[in-house]
Design an enzyme around this catalytic site. Structure first.
Site, PDB file in Angstrom:
ATOM      1  N   LYS A  75       0.875  -1.362  -0.069  1.00  0.00           N
ATOM      2  CA  LYS A  75       0.064  -0.050  -0.161  1.00  0.00           C
ATOM      3  C   LYS A  75       0.683   1.143   0.125  1.00  0.00           C
ATOM      4  O   LYS A  75       0.499   2.382  -0.197  1.00  0.00           O
ATOM      5  CB  LYS A  75      -1.073   0.214   1.266  1.00  0.00           C
ATOM      6  CG  LYS A  75      -1.921  -1.292   1.571  1.00  0.00           C
ATOM      7  CD  LYS A  75      -3.169  -1.333   0.525  1.00  0.00           C
ATOM      8  CE  LYS A  75      -3.877  -2.301   1.126  1.00  0.00           C
ATOM      9  NZ  LYS A  75      -3.822  -3.623   0.897  1.00  0.00           N
TER      10      LYS A  75
HETATM   11  C1  PLP Z   1      -4.391  -4.629   0.421  1.00  0.00           C
HETATM   12  C2  PLP Z   1      -3.575  -5.981   0.419  1.00  0.00           C
HETATM   13  C3  PLP Z   1      -3.829  -7.056  -0.656  1.00  0.00           C
HETATM   14  C4  PLP Z   1      -5.114  -6.826  -1.306  1.00  0.00           C
HETATM   15  O1  PLP Z   1      -4.919  -5.991  -2.354  1.00  0.00           O
HETATM   16  P1  PLP Z   1      -6.139  -5.359  -3.110  1.00  0.00           P
HETATM   17  O2  PLP Z   1      -5.602  -4.241  -4.062  1.00  0.00           O
HETATM   18  O3  PLP Z   1      -7.222  -4.874  -2.086  1.00  0.00           O
HETATM   19  O4  PLP Z   1      -6.677  -6.379  -4.032  1.00  0.00           O
HETATM   20  C5  PLP Z   1      -3.128  -8.172  -0.475  1.00  0.00           C
HETATM   21  N1  PLP Z   1      -1.956  -8.334   0.210  1.00  0.00           N
HETATM   22  C6  PLP Z   1      -1.895  -7.299   1.097  1.00  0.00           C
HETATM   23  C7  PLP Z   1      -0.460  -7.603   1.952  1.00  0.00           C
HETATM   24  C8  PLP Z   1      -2.422  -6.243   1.364  1.00  0.00           C
HETATM   25  O5  PLP Z   1      -2.056  -5.373   2.141  1.00  0.00           O
END
Ligand code: PLP
Length: 489
Positions: free
Chosen positions: A112
């Site tokens: 993120k």
């Molecule tokens: C948010 C997240 C996901 C999922 O990603 P999306 O964009 O919501 O599909 C997968 N793995 C981790 C570690 C995350 O933080």
């Protein structure tokens, strides 16, 4: 380049307005009216750039009301010493056909950061560009990683406040500690009794509440989102698909123009959608493989064409993927079905909890996407397999994708070179990763995992226990609005 609503393609707003508002006024998501195309020569040029250069080149195609100089400045701030590697998104090449795209070298150790280190620059600039005089309160529902990454991105950013809700039993101990010890004058954190969908639904209700908006407007504030429904979140994610492709070329694993597969651990469908947009722009991709944990609503959707959220919610060891309503799927539906149908499907989803797309559309979707899922035991076995076989440590989310890629290859015989998108540092989920390795977990899991793997604990996680806990609140979903208005003051 203007932006439309997935529920009304007659709406046309600028990129700055799209980023400043987060959501379309009709509740739809904002999407670019066209996806700019990238040629083979462009990709060849990207191969010679560093990550920041690649980011400027891709993002500038979408942001007409930002100058290249502005974007250069943001990229040089968003992707620099806040990462613990020179390349913010390096590839780990496992063997001849498999690589892992490590997106977790930023300040919160999850992917993120790739978007949320950038979003504050885009958002604050968008407010100035749109002449917005009110200050913005970012409201976030998180399944763990978004919350911390958004807090880190927005802490002490001028003219902003940020408030994060997380499900009380839906995040790992480390994720929780990261959030409740967050520093900064403009931040607030509170847990919600319920799961991620309860928290997300509560936040969406606040966004849709006109009276609430008027009340805070009188105090000089408005709400915006840092969830992956904001275009400013999605756009920076398109960049690393191009970057990974270039790094595969530069490493000699593929030749320029050759197609590759991406396997993506998926929750809210933001990450994989960014990849799909990259493909639509011209990146040579054969297939996206959408990987889910036991919450396999997307696997069923891609197989059958029916999206059905009426099912048990499972709490798993990959909590950031514990999701029943994948918000960004709406953008994919728009691309395949148009605004009217999308609007109808969303009405059905929030009414009866399911919708079914036409069978020819479902077939078209399966041309671009495959899907698979696995349970916690398989996830752990995959962590062990990769560590024992290659001395490479992956986290629980990445392991879901890694396992699903293996299954896909076995089922289809498609051995196209593939990139597994690696979304979190294994240390962020240290207890479960340790247990997967079969190592006894006495004492601090971070230290134990470091000892078992010979990998150092990432700096942002190494001093968590000694930080001051600042936020201990826990509320029912119905009390979420009063939390936010109290916080705004
Ligand atoms: C948010 C997240 C996901 C999922 O990603 P999306 O964009 O919501 O599909 C997968 N793995 C981790 C570690 C995350 O933080």
């Amino acid at each position: 380049m203007k932006y439309l609503s997935t529920r009304n393609s007659n709406l046309k707003i600028t990129s700055a307005k799209a980023i400043a508002s987060g959501l379309a006024p009709d509740g739809g998501l904002l999407v670019p009216e066209v996806l700019p195309s990238v040629t083979a020569e462009d990709i060849s040029a990207l191969c010679r750039m560093d990550y920041r250069g690649r980011a400027v080149s891709i993002m500038s195609r979408y942001l007409e009301d930002f100058s290249v100089e502005e974007l250069r400045e943001y990229c040089s701030k968003a992707y620099s010493s806040n990462y613990d590697t020179e390349h913010p998104a390096p590839l780990h090449i496992l063997d001849d056909t498999t690589a892992y795209l490590e997106l977790w070298h930023g300040p919160t150790c999850a992917f993120k950061d790739m978007a949320l280190q950038m979003l504050p620059y885009l958002l604050t600039a968008s407010l100035l560009k749109t002449g917005e005089e009110k200050k913005v309160c970012i409201l976030v529902a998180t399944s763990g990683d978004t919350g911390k990454a958004a807090l880190e991105g927005f802490k002490d950013v001028d003219r902003t406040k940020i408030f994060v809700f997380y499900p009380v039993d839906g995040v790992s101990d480390i994720q929780k500690l990261q959030m409740i010890t967050q520093e900064g004058e403009n931040v607030g954190v509170c847990s919600v009794k319920g799961n991620f969908d309860d928290a997300q639904t509560g936040v969406k209700k606040i966004f849709g509440d006109k009276a609430f908006a008027e009340a805070i407007a009188e105090k000089g504030w408005f709400l915006s989102s840092a969830n992956s429904i904001n275009w400013g979140r999605l756009l920076p994610q398109i960049v690393y698909y191009f970057s990974a492709y270039c790094d595969m070329v530069n490493a000699g694993k593929i030749t320029l123009g050759e197609k590759i597969n991406f396997c993506v651990p998926t929750g809210n469908f933001g990450n994989i959608l960014a990849g799909y947009y990259a493909k639509e722009m011209g990146l040579p991709v054969n297939r996206f493989i959408c990987a889910s944990n036991e919450n396999n609503v997307l696997t069923d959707f891609f197989m059958s064409g029916k999206y059905d959220k009426n099912r048990a919610f499972h709490t798993t060891i990959s909590p950031s993927m514990d999701i029943l309503v994948s918000s960004n799927l709406e953008r994919l539906l728009y691309k395949f079905c148009g605004d009217e149908k999308t609007k109808q499907y969303m009405t059905d989803l929030f009414g009866k909890g399911d919708y079914t797309i036409a069978s020819d559309v479902a077939t078209a979707l399966r041309e671009a996407f495959s899907a698979g899922c696995c349970d916690d035991a398989e996830t752990k076995a995959e962590i062990k397999r990769v560590f024992d076989g290659y001395n490479y440590l992956i986290d629980t989310h990445t392991a879901v994708a890694s396992k699903v890629l293996g299954d896909y290859r076995k089922e289809t015989g498609d051995n196209t070179p593939a990139v597994v998108v690696s979304t979190a540092s294994p240390f962020k989920f240290a207890a479960d990763v340790l247990s997967a390795l079969g190592t006894d977990n006495a004492g601090d899991p971070l230290t134990a995992l470091s000892a078992a793997s010979g990998v150092a604990v990432p700096r942002p996680l190494s001093n968590l226990e000694s930080r001051t806990v600042r936020f201990t609140g826990c509320v029912n979903p119905t009390d979420m609005p009063s939390q936010v208005s109290g916080f705004i003051g």
